[in-house]
Design a protein around this motif. Structure first.
Motif, mmCIF file in Angstrom:
data_model
loop_
_atom_site.group_PDB
_atom_site.id
_atom_site.type_symbol
_atom_site.label_atom_id
_atom_site.label_comp_id
_atom_site.label_asym_id
_atom_site.label_seq_id
_atom_site.Cartn_x
_atom_site.Cartn_y
_atom_site.Cartn_z
ATOM 1 N N ASP A 1 0.953 -1.397 0.082
ATOM 2 C CA ASP A 1 0.057 0.221 -0.123
ATOM 3 C C ASP A 1 0.727 1.237 0.029
ATOM 4 O OD1 ASP A 1 -2.531 -1.414 0.052
ATOM 5 O OD2 ASP A 1 -2.342 -1.688 2.255
ATOM 6 N N THR A 2 2.099 1.275 -0.846
ATOM 7 C CA THR A 2 2.708 2.332 -0.676
ATOM 8 C C THR A 2 2.552 3.075 -2.145
ATOM 9 O OG1 THR A 2 4.514 1.336 0.637
ATOM 10 C CG2 THR A 2 5.213 2.931 -0.526
ATOM 11 N N PRO A 3 2.204 4.355 -2.114
ATOM 12 C CA PRO A 3 1.946 5.137 -3.333
ATOM 13 C C PRO A 3 3.331 5.731 -3.745
ATOM 14 C CG PRO A 3 1.333 6.435 -1.530
ATOM 15 C CD PRO A 3 1.674 5.163 -0.812
ATOM 16 N N LEU A 4 3.100 6.244 -4.904
ATOM 17 C CA LEU A 4 4.383 6.774 -5.540
ATOM 18 C C LEU A 4 5.152 7.892 -4.714
ATOM 19 C CD1 LEU A 4 6.432 7.057 -7.974
ATOM 20 C CD2 LEU A 4 4.744 8.498 -9.001
ATOM 21 N N GLU A 5 4.350 8.831 -4.235
ATOM 22 C CA GLU A 5 4.826 9.899 -3.557
ATOM 23 C C GLU A 5 5.687 9.430 -2.430
ATOM 24 O OE1 GLU A 5 0.920 9.611 -3.606
ATOM 25 O OE2 GLU A 5 1.653 10.089 -5.793
ATOM 26 N N ARG A 6 5.001 8.542 -1.714
ATOM 27 C CA ARG A 6 5.929 7.909 -0.352
ATOM 28 C C ARG A 6 7.169 7.202 -0.744
ATOM 29 N NH1 ARG A 6 0.993 6.827 2.314
ATOM 30 N NH2 ARG A 6 1.676 4.688 2.496
ATOM 31 N N LEU A 7 6.996 6.405 -2.077
ATOM 32 C CA LEU A 7 8.173 5.697 -2.623
ATOM 33 C C LEU A 7 9.193 6.607 -3.010
ATOM 34 C CD1 LEU A 7 9.161 2.918 -3.020
ATOM 35 C CD2 LEU A 7 8.071 2.908 -5.320
ATOM 36 N N ALA A 8 8.833 7.765 -3.785
ATOM 37 C CA ALA A 8 10.022 8.766 -4.064
ATOM 38 C C ALA A 8 10.574 9.424 -2.808
ATOM 39 C CB ALA A 8 9.147 9.885 -4.855
ATOM 40 N N ALA A 9 9.744 9.562 -1.675
ATOM 41 C CA ALA A 9 10.269 10.106 -0.532
ATOM 42 C C ALA A 9 11.361 9.306 0.004
ATOM 43 C CB ALA A 9 9.351 10.422 0.661
ATOM 44 N N LEU A 10 11.215 8.079 -0.047
ATOM 45 C CA LEU A 10 12.164 7.198 0.560
ATOM 46 C C LEU A 10 13.531 7.068 -0.510
ATOM 47 C CD1 LEU A 10 9.960 4.113 1.617
ATOM 48 C CD2 LEU A 10 10.923 5.931 3.005
ATOM 49 N N VAL A 11 13.101 7.314 -1.818
ATOM 50 C CA VAL A 11 14.471 7.426 -2.522
ATOM 51 C C VAL A 11 15.093 8.755 -2.262
ATOM 52 C CG1 VAL A 11 15.077 7.861 -4.985
ATOM 53 C CG2 VAL A 11 13.234 5.976 -4.456
ATOM 54 N N ASP A 12 14.591 9.878 -2.136
ATOM 55 C CA ASP A 12 15.023 11.010 -1.765
ATOM 56 C C ASP A 12 16.053 10.979 -0.159
ATOM 57 O OD1 ASP A 12 14.192 12.328 -3.794
ATOM 58 O OD2 ASP A 12 12.669 13.196 -2.673
ATOM 59 N N HIS A 13 15.479 9.844 0.418
ATOM 60 C CA HIS A 13 16.189 9.564 2.065
ATOM 61 C C HIS A 13 17.512 8.544 1.810
ATOM 62 C CE1 HIS A 13 13.766 11.767 4.964
ATOM 63 N NE2 HIS A 13 12.884 11.615 4.192
ATOM 64 N N ASN A 14 17.366 8.040 0.461
ATOM 65 C CA ASN A 14 18.517 7.153 0.184
ATOM 66 C C ASN A 14 18.331 5.889 0.959
ATOM 67 O OD1 ASN A 14 20.545 8.319 -1.765
ATOM 68 N ND2 ASN A 14 20.205 10.042 -0.453
ATOM 69 N N LEU A 15 17.165 5.717 1.419
ATOM 70 C CA LEU A 15 16.856 4.259 1.801
ATOM 71 C C LEU A 15 16.151 3.344 0.900
ATOM 72 C CD1 LEU A 15 14.973 5.655 5.334
ATOM 73 C CD2 LEU A 15 17.446 4.422 5.208
ATOM 74 N N VAL A 16 15.721 3.627 -0.208
ATOM 75 C CA VAL A 16 15.585 3.007 -1.018
ATOM 76 C C VAL A 16 16.217 3.480 -2.602
ATOM 77 C CG1 VAL A 16 13.565 2.748 -2.820
ATOM 78 C CG2 VAL A 16 13.047 2.473 -0.411
ATOM 79 N N LEU A 17 16.651 2.743 -3.436
ATOM 80 C CA LEU A 17 17.261 2.877 -4.541
ATOM 81 C C LEU A 17 16.597 2.821 -5.783
ATOM 82 C CD1 LEU A 17 20.826 1.015 -3.817
ATOM 83 C CD2 LEU A 17 20.115 3.328 -3.236
ATOM 84 N N ARG A 18 16.551 3.818 -6.734
ATOM 85 C CA ARG A 18 16.008 3.550 -7.754
ATOM 86 C C ARG A 18 16.804 3.396 -9.096
ATOM 87 N NH1 ARG A 18 14.136 5.819 -12.554
ATOM 88 N NH2 ARG A 18 15.560 7.503 -12.193
ATOM 89 N N THR A 19 16.569 2.446 -9.902
ATOM 90 C CA THR A 19 17.188 2.114 -11.211
ATOM 91 C C THR A 19 16.190 2.236 -12.412
ATOM 92 O OG1 THR A 19 17.046 -0.024 -10.914
ATOM 93 C CG2 THR A 19 19.140 0.930 -10.133
ATOM 94 N N SER A 20 16.819 2.690 -13.526
ATOM 95 C CA SER A 20 15.875 2.744 -14.839
ATOM 96 C C SER A 20 16.317 1.474 -15.599
ATOM 97 C CB SER A 20 16.225 3.986 -15.424
ATOM 98 O OG SER A 20 15.358 4.241 -16.579
ATOM 99 N N THR A 21 15.191 1.020 -15.860
ATOM 100 C CA THR A 21 15.566 -0.157 -16.906
ATOM 101 C C THR A 21 14.709 -0.230 -18.117
ATOM 102 O OG1 THR A 21 13.501 -1.566 -15.841
ATOM 103 C CG2 THR A 21 15.423 -1.750 -14.656
ATOM 104 N N PHE A 22 14.694 -1.121 -18.978
ATOM 105 C CA PHE A 22 13.874 -0.920 -20.247
ATOM 106 C C PHE A 22 12.482 -1.204 -20.043
ATOM 107 C CE2 PHE A 22 14.427 -5.419 -19.872
ATOM 108 C CZ PHE A 22 13.576 -6.107 -20.567
ATOM 109 N N ARG A 23 11.957 -1.624 -18.701
ATOM 110 C CA ARG A 23 10.575 -1.751 -18.473
ATOM 111 C C ARG A 23 10.107 -0.576 -17.625
ATOM 112 N NH1 ARG A 23 8.034 -6.808 -18.079
ATOM 113 N NH2 ARG A 23 9.049 -8.375 -19.174
ATOM 114 N N GLY A 24 10.935 0.236 -17.157
ATOM 115 C CA GLY A 24 10.521 1.460 -16.459
ATOM 116 C C GLY A 24 11.424 1.414 -15.201
ATOM 117 N N SER A 25 11.065 2.041 -14.181
ATOM 118 C CA SER A 25 11.888 2.184 -12.930
ATOM 119 C C SER A 25 11.545 0.988 -11.851
ATOM 120 C CB SER A 25 11.226 3.631 -12.070
ATOM 121 O OG SER A 25 11.367 4.663 -12.605
ATOM 122 N N ARG A 26 12.572 0.804 -11.404
ATOM 123 C CA ARG A 26 12.809 -0.432 -10.348
ATOM 124 C C ARG A 26 13.453 -0.017 -8.898
ATOM 125 N NH1 ARG A 26 11.261 -5.584 -10.447
ATOM 126 N NH2 ARG A 26 12.506 -6.856 -9.077
#
Length: 921
Positions: free
Chosen positions: A541-566
């Motif tokens: 139940d984690t929406p994009l806004e909170r997922l993006a916040a965790l990326v900003d906090h460097n607790l979650v890493l985002r990588t770009s793939t041919f399928r989109g963000s992971r």
């Protein structure tokens, strides 16, 4: 790397991979003509004159359009060629052209000199001159279409040299300047300002007679070559030297004002040379003045930033200063901390009527300074002040470390990743030897490598682990890292308390989250190998806004793939988050939702052969870690769900990990006696297929037999036909061709043309049998049928396979044009959709085509790029791979090309294979 054009030396384009000189002479001349009058319309006639001179060909107008089109594709970001009426204009963003940056720095230096800020002026002039790498426009400088612009830039270069010499002399640096000044003055004997500067430097060095001799020599040059006498300023300087004028001495207190206020590092920084080079490049850029280093706790942001500041301090006229922000808990005290670090307390007292921000800005406006703000994450609400500082202090650079992205205008985020494996191992060795002078790995290198991997190569975690070397061997340390956090304590006492254990470092990051974000971190720890936004929403139940916040906090890493963000977590962070999940009371529910989500992903990938939808094995490859965790959970908690999931991965097991598939399916089937018959039949077919790939016939044969019996009993024709096809493949492998054809006939009869998957597989198997028998026409007809089915199913990977077999058929026939056509088609599909194994088969085939044509260089380059992996590409490539190996071993002419090919990446060799006959390596 930003895109730019360089003309202060040889004409070059600079892209992500660095300088890229234009090799085509016509394109070089065209670009030079456009750059020389950038922003203005250049008529086509003038451009044709620049490209061809006085004798353009009849097709020059059309060719000019072609060259413009090709040039547009080569230009870096920030550069565009626009068609304007009957001409073209080159449009450049600010900072793209090195000559424009040079002129801007020259103007800024002159302004600083006029304001009496010699330290800043000298630095700006030095930066301007550092952009020069040779004569403006290089070998084209004498051409009429750039001659005037090249001459103008050369004159400005000399002005910049004179201005820098003047600023350096004002600072009293005449001793270190004298040799360079003499060399330049000797090269330009008619420039009176240069001669005056040399005379002043000589006089200050106690060489009055040489200074006067230089005046006499300059006078002779001016008289002999120009018929002129020295100007009034030069004559006045001669008079003052003769009179020993005391005002010629450098003013007291005008020496070097550079100050470096950085702590001395206690140990060396290992494994960060690439990052240091990239940060240095960013710090040199005028459009990146707020550089924020972000990364997970323990990733080494502070140490890297300090080393970057230390190495680059000399590039800033007023040095580098560190501001420690970790102890500051009240955001209103931040400006005070900056003031204290800059030692401008007296300025603040003298201007009590000013706001603190105004006083700090006033202190910084005349300084060229690198200001390092360490640990900004808990003060991020004050980030707009940083924007204010860089906007109002034009020569200030801010280097900020923060666990959280600041999200302010002008911010350049630089992610500090963990160390690479070799650097992590080197760090462990060095810190372990410092902890214990007698430390000897004693053959424990693999244990140390495993330790670094388990710790995600985080510098802090490695240093803490290495510090335990006084009491534990590497093998004991590794065993103790089953859980990382409890072991990793006891860091150096001079570190902040939060950095003395890895747990406290990570908990500091969690403390910056709100309640929902902290809950999200705990729930997301259920994913072992990463996740998509859709999975985060479905399971946590984690929406994009909170997922993006965790990326900003460097607790979650985002990588770009041919399928989109992971998204993913470092394992050290995931371990702490898993503890939070276990203590939350909702762990079982989240893991059940995770397993259900994995079943949806597997079914949506159509990896089972129970439908006629296109396969998508890439999804299973990406999710393999989570699929395994879900299977392990289901094996204990929901066996039927586990059997459904394992069966949905049918082609994944056979194509990638048959031994694992055999083990998991056997275990689940042994515990699922009450499974629905159809599910059991599917699972047995999957088990048989996995065991088939292993050649485990004692498992495969009874599994196929029981599955076939259940399918016949249920009247499930599709399942029965699939088993008959598998048995036909088995017969072919045993070289029982007649039996294979009988079983294929049985499969076709049962399927009765109703199932595209079966028709496609049977057609391809027919082509294999026909090729083996030398019946090439029949093989090609079967391939055409299989391709038709693959097209209807949108099976891109199957199309590539069909074209690769067609390539081999054409080679057997000696039809090299058809072979090359099929090979290029297969390779284009494989590269576009990232089918690496299929791409390798295509390249082997195209190397064979080149070999048959006698083009040993092309054959060698292509073969060299894939030779290491060729043994796993299947029997159809075996003959030609063997022939290429033989040529490599017996013909010296091919060896050099093979070696050049070995260094190519897939994208590079594919470009060669898909291009023309020329090999450009």
């Amino acid at each position: 790397m930003r895109g730019e054009i360089r003309v202060l030396g040889s004409l070059e384009l600079v892209g992500e991979r660095g300088p890229e000189p234009l090799r085509a002479p016509k394109e070089r001349r065209l670009l030079a003509a456009l750059v020389a009058e950038a922003g203005r319309i250049r008529p086509s006639d003038a451009l044709m004159d620049a490209v061809w001179g006085d004798s353009p060909p009849r097709s020059a107008p059309k060719l000019l359009q072609v060259y413009v089109s090709k040039l547009r594709k080569s230009l870096p970001a920030g550069v565009g060629i626009r068609t304007r009426g009957s001409g073209y204009t080159l449009e450049l963003q600010d900072g793209v052209l090195d000559a424009a940056r040079f002129e801007r720095l020259l103007r800024e230096g002159q302004a600083a000199a006029q304001a009496g800020n010699a330290t800043l002026a000298a630095s700006l002039f030095g930066r301007a001159l550092s952009l020069w790498r040779g004569e403006a426009y290089g070998e084209l400088a004498g051409e009429e279409f750039v001659r005037a612009e090249a001459g103008r830039l050369e004159e400005l270069r000399l002005v910049a040299l004179e201005e820098r010499f003047a600023a350096e002399l004002a600072l009293g640096r005449d001793a270190e300047l004298l040799a360079e000044l003499r060399n330049v003055a000797d090269s330009y004997p008619l420039r009176e300002r240069l001669q005056a500067q040399l005379m002043l430097a000589l006089y200050r060095a106690g060489r009055q007679s040489e200074a006067l001799e230089n005046f006499a020599a300059t006078r002779r040059h001016l008289h002999d070559e120009l018929g002129l006498e020295p100007g009034a300023e030069l004559r006045e300087l001669q008079r003052r030297i003769l009179q020993h004028d005391p005002t010629l001495a450098v003013a007291l207190g005008s020496g070097n004002a550079t100050r470096v206020s950085l702590p001395t590092p206690p140990n060396s920084l290992l494994g960060r040379e690439r990052e240091l080079a990239e940060i240095a490049e960013l710090l040199r850029r005028d459009d990146r003045r707020l550089l924020v280093l972000t990364g997970a706790g323990g990733s080494g942001k502070t140490r890297l930033a300090l080393e970057a500041a230390r190495r680059n301090a000399s590039s800033f006229a007023h040095g580098a200063v560190l501001v420690e922000l970790a102890p500051i808990h009240d955001p209103e005290l931040m400006l005070g901390a900056i003031s204290n670090a800059l030692r401008i307390e007296q300025l603040l007292i003298a201007h009590v009527d000013r706001e603190p921000l105004e006083a700090v800005v006033a202190a910084l406006q005349g300084r060229e300074l690198l200001l390092l703000l360490d640990n900004f994450e808990h003060l991020r609400q004050e980030a707009p002040i940083l924007v204010e500082l860089v906007s109002r202090a034009p020569h200030l650079r801010l280097l900020v470390t923060s666990r959280v992205v600041l999200h302010v205008s002008g911010e350049q985020v630089y992610a500090v990743d963990p160390l690479d494996e070799d650097a992590a191992i080197a760090l462990f060795f060095e810190r372990a030897q410092k902890a214990d002078a007698r430390f000897d790995p004693g053959g424990a290198e693999e244990a140390i490598r495993a330790i670094c991997r388990r710790l995600d190569s985080l510098p802090l975690a490695i240093e803490l682990a290495a510090g335990r070397s006084r009491s534990r061997t590497p093998a004991e340390l590794l065993a103790g890292l089953e859980q990382r956090l409890p072991l990793l304590t006891g860091g150096p006492r001079d570190l902040p308390a939060r950095q003395q254990t890895l747990r406290r470092t990570l908990e500091w990051s969690l403390d910056l989250l709100d309640d929902l974000e902290r809950r999200d971190v705990a729930r997301l720890s259920v994913f072992a190998g990463g996740w998509t936004l859709e999975s985060a929403e479905a399971v946590c139940d984690t929406p994009l806004e909170r997922l993006a916040a965790l990326v900003d906090h460097n607790l979650v890493l985002r990588t770009s793939t041919f399928r989109g963000s992971r998204y993913s977590m470092l394992e050290t962070i995931r371990e702490l988050a898993s503890e939070l999940l276990d203590s939350s009371g909702e762990a079982d529910a989240i893991r059940a939702r995770h397993a259900a989500r994995m079943l949806v992903i597997a079914e949506d990938s159509h990896l089972s052969e129970d439908d006629d939808e296109p396969y998508d094995q890439s999804a299973a490859l990406v999710e393999r870690d989570d699929l395994r965790i879900a299977l392990e959970w289901a094996a204990e908690q929901d066996v039927i769900l586990g059997l459904e999931l394992a069966s949905a991965l049918e082609t994944f097991w056979g194509a990638h990990v048959p031994a694992e598939g055999t083990r998991r399916l056997e275990g689940l089937l042994g515990r699922a006696a009450d499974a629905p018959p159809l599910l059991r039949a599917r699972a047995l077919r999957c088990l048989g297929g996995a065991a088939h790939q292993e050649r485990a016939w004692d498992v495969a044969d009874p599994a196929y037999e029981e599955s076939l019996a259940i399918c016949r009993e249920l009247g499930y024709d599709r399942g029965a036909a699939l088993i008959l096809t598998r048995l036909a493949y088995r017969a072919r492998e045993r070289r029982e061709r007649d039996l294979a054809r009988e079983l294929l006939d049985d499969s076709d009869r049962v399927a009765d043309g109703r199932f595209l998957v079966i028709e496609a597989q049977n057609a391809l198997l027919c082509s294999y049998l026909a090729v083996g028998d030398g019946r090439l026409d029949e093989a090609q007809a079967a391939l055409d049928r299989s391709h038709s089915f693959a097209t209807r199913l949108n099976w891109r990977w199957w199309e590539a396979a069909v074209y690769n077999v067609s390539l081999m058929v054409a080679l057997e026939r000696g039809d090299l044009e058809a072979a090359e056509r099929h090979g290029r088609t297969a390779l284009a599909i494989s590269v576009e959709d990232e089918y690496v194994r299929s791409a390798g088969q295509s390249i082997v085939g195209l190397a064979a085509v080149a070999l048959e044509r006698g083009d040993l260089e092309r054959a060698g380059v292509l073969w060299g790029a894939v030779a290491t992996d060729a043994r796993g590409m299947g029997p159809l490539t075996a003959r030609w791979a063997g022939e290429l190996r033989l040529r490599e071993a017996t013909q010296p002419a091919i060896l050099d090309a093979v070696e050049r090919g070995r260094g190519l990446q897939l994208a590079d060799v594919a470009a060669i294979a898909l291009g023309g006959p020329e090999v450009a390596v």
